[in-house]
Structure formats: C-alpha cells, structure tokens
Design a protein around this motif. Structure first.
Motif, PDB file in Angstrom:
ATOM      1  N   PHE A 278       0.886  -1.159   0.000  1.00 43.73           N
ATOM      2  CA  PHE A 278       0.000   0.000   0.000  1.00 43.73           C
ATOM      3  C   PHE A 278       0.928   1.215   0.000  1.00 43.73           C
ATOM      4  O   PHE A 278       1.479   1.569   1.042  1.00 43.73           O
ATOM      5  N   PRO A 279       1.151   1.831  -1.168  1.00 47.00           N
ATOM      6  CA  PRO A 279       2.144   2.917  -1.266  1.00 47.00           C
ATOM      7  C   PRO A 279       1.880   4.055  -0.290  1.00 47.00           C
ATOM      8  O   PRO A 279       0.744   4.301   0.118  1.00 47.00           O
ATOM      9  N   ASN A 280       2.963   4.754   0.029  1.00 50.94           N
ATOM     10  CA  ASN A 280       2.913   5.883   0.949  1.00 50.94           C
ATOM     11  C   ASN A 280       2.074   7.033   0.391  1.00 50.94           C
ATOM     12  O   ASN A 280       1.496   7.792   1.144  1.00 50.94           O
ATOM     13  N   LYS A 281       2.024   7.167  -0.942  1.00 51.07           N
ATOM     14  CA  LYS A 281       1.257   8.221  -1.598  1.00 51.07           C
ATOM     15  C   LYS A 281       0.260   7.585  -2.555  1.00 51.07           C
ATOM     16  O   LYS A 281       0.390   6.419  -2.905  1.00 51.07           O
ATOM     17  N   LYS A 282      -0.677   8.382  -3.013  1.00 54.48           N
ATOM     18  CA  LYS A 282      -1.659   7.923  -3.993  1.00 54.48           C
ATOM     19  C   LYS A 282      -1.060   8.084  -5.386  1.00 54.48           C
ATOM     20  O   LYS A 282      -0.669   9.179  -5.790  1.00 54.48           O
ATOM     21  N   TYR A 283      -0.958   6.982  -6.119  1.00 54.14           N
ATOM     22  CA  TYR A 283      -0.450   6.993  -7.486  1.00 54.14           C
ATOM     23  C   TYR A 283      -1.559   6.543  -8.427  1.00 54.14           C
ATOM     24  O   TYR A 283      -2.388   5.703  -8.067  1.00 54.14           O
ATOM     25  N   ASP A 284      -1.543   7.099  -9.646  1.00 57.07           N
ATOM     26  CA  ASP A 284      -2.509   6.679 -10.651  1.00 57.07           C
ATOM     27  C   ASP A 284      -2.269   5.226 -11.050  1.00 57.07           C
ATOM     28  O   ASP A 284      -3.203   4.488 -11.356  1.00 57.07           O
ATOM     29  N   TYR A 285      -1.015   4.860 -11.049  1.00 55.17           N
ATOM     30  CA  TYR A 285      -0.603   3.536 -11.517  1.00 55.17           C
ATOM     31  C   TYR A 285       0.797   3.287 -11.006  1.00 55.17           C
ATOM     32  O   TYR A 285       1.597   4.200 -10.874  1.00 55.17           O
ATOM     33  N   TRP A 286       1.123   2.035 -10.713  1.00 59.30           N
ATOM     34  CA  TRP A 286       2.512   1.680 -10.427  1.00 59.30           C
ATOM     35  C   TRP A 286       2.749   0.233 -10.813  1.00 59.30           C
ATOM     36  O   TRP A 286       1.833  -0.576 -10.877  1.00 59.30           O
ATOM     37  N   SER A 287       4.000  -0.048 -11.118  1.00 59.68           N
ATOM     38  CA  SER A 287       4.363  -1.367 -11.600  1.00 59.68           C
ATOM     39  C   SER A 287       5.778  -1.704 -11.158  1.00 59.68           C
ATOM     40  O   SER A 287       6.642  -0.836 -11.102  1.00 59.68           O
ATOM     41  N   VAL A 288       5.993  -2.975 -10.836  1.00 61.86           N
ATOM     42  CA  VAL A 288       7.335  -3.470 -10.514  1.00 61.86           C
ATOM     43  C   VAL A 288       7.781  -4.306 -11.711  1.00 61.86           C
ATOM     44  O   VAL A 288       7.050  -5.179 -12.189  1.00 61.86           O
ATOM     45  N   LEU A 289       8.989  -4.000 -12.188  1.00 57.27           N
ATOM     46  CA  LEU A 289       9.512  -4.656 -13.384  1.00 57.27           C
ATOM     47  C   LEU A 289      10.916  -5.181 -13.131  1.00 57.27           C
ATOM     48  O   LEU A 289      11.603  -4.711 -12.227  1.00 57.27           O
ATOM     49  N   ARG A 290      11.329  -6.127 -13.944  1.00 55.50           N
ATOM     50  CA  ARG A 290      12.741  -6.554 -13.948  1.00 55.50           C
ATOM     51  C   ARG A 290      13.346  -6.052 -15.248  1.00 55.50           C
ATOM     52  O   ARG A 290      12.620  -5.786 -16.203  1.00 55.50           O
ATOM     53  N   ASN A 291      14.647  -5.905 -15.270  1.00 51.48           N
ATOM     54  CA  ASN A 291      15.286  -5.394 -16.491  1.00 51.48           C
ATOM     55  C   ASN A 291      15.360  -6.515 -17.534  1.00 51.48           C
ATOM     56  O   ASN A 291      16.284  -7.278 -17.599  1.00 51.48           O
TER      57      ASN A 291
END
Length: 188
Positions: free
Chosen positions: A43-56
C-alpha cells in the motif's frame, strides 16, 4: 568431575535458551519467502494513478513482476534504468525497479532506499518482510529462527536470516521495524 557436569548443564541450557522464539510469535507463511510475491501487498505511501514493478528484461511481457490497476488510457514507454533494487548480477533479469505514475508523470524507484520510501508506513507483514529484504534479511522457512513474526501497534518484530559476508554461513537475527517510519533495529 563433580563440577564439570553442572557447568556443562548450565552452559547447554544457556545456549539452547538463545535459540528459542517467544510463544507469542507466529510462523511467517512460506509464500513470503519469495520477494516477487510480496509486491501485491504494498500500500504505497502516496496515492499513485498507476505503479508497476519490473525486472530489467527487454521483452515487456517478461519484464512485468506486478502492476497495479492501470487506467485504460495510460501507457508508459520510458526506458528501464541502468540499476535497480535487489541487484543480483550484470545484464538482463538482474534487478528490479518500480515505476509509478502521478499526475501523468512517471517516476522511477530504482534502489532499496527509494523502494522503502515508496512503501512508507508498514501496513502488513509482507511490507515488513520486503523492507527487511532491502537490508539483505530473508525468510528461512526451514528454521523457526529465520521465519517468525509478531505485529503490534508500533512494531513488526521478525526473526529472519542473512548470509554472512563472503560465505555460505547463515546467521539469524531479531529485527524490529517501526511501523510508522520503517526504521530497523537489529539484534544478532
């Protein structure tokens, strides 16, 4: 000889007492020993429209580890950063990073401190384990000394493991994480 037996008995009791977990601690679920399975619980510290975790990874489908619900109109075509958190090697599939969209602007989180800042306050056990992972501590499901926890109003207390520098020797630690600010206290 009369003195040797009581001394050995006391010493063995002392050392075995060092390896006991308090009864109010619970076992960490096995699924939480995999870092990639922790991201959906953030649950992020701020409100984001979207977020994603990626690998390179150059293949966009293989790069995605986790993504929050994205609005239909949003696409992020920014290139991957050169470094990230949980760096394992050099090259492809060697690290992870997070990209978030706030007010139509993308923002990278590409090191352990930035990931901690993204998480902010500790809302649950997976976030606490993820924070501990950013410091090199891991869940060892084979040993209760490396996979126990307790949560109260101020702290998440964990028994976790960590490999000793430059060796394959695992050490076990008692870690308290302040739920409000994410700060760690560590005892061997």
């Amino acid at each position: 000889m009369k003195l040797l037996f009581p001394t050995l008995l006391l010493l063995s009791g002392f050392f075995s007492a060092q390896n006991t977990i308090p009864s109010d601690f619970k076992k960490i679920p096995e699924i939480l020993d995999n870092t990639e399975l922790l991201y959906p619980f953030i649950f992020p510290n701020k409100k984001y429209d979207y977020w994603s975790v990626l690998r390179n990874n150059p293949d966009p489908d293989d790069a995605i580890i986790y993504e929050s619900q994205a609005p239909d109109f949003m696409t992020i075509n920014d290139p991957a950063p050169e470094k990230g958190f949980f760096q394992k090697c050099l090259g492809q599939d060697c690290f992870s990073y997070l990209i978030a969209c706030e007010n139509s602007q993308s923002k990278y989180f590409s090191n352990e401190q930035q990931l901690r800042d993204f998480i902010g306050t500790i809302d649950n056990l997976p976030e606490a384990v993820l924070i501990a992972n950013t410091y090199g501590y891991t869940v060892d499901i084979t040993n209760k000394l490396g996979s126990s926890y307790k949560i109260d109003d101020k702290y998440v207390s964990l028994y976790l493991s960590k490999f000793n520098n430059n060796s394959e020797i695992k050490e076990y630690f008692f870690i308290k994480i302040n739920r409000k600010n994410g700060k760690l206290e560590v005892k061997r």
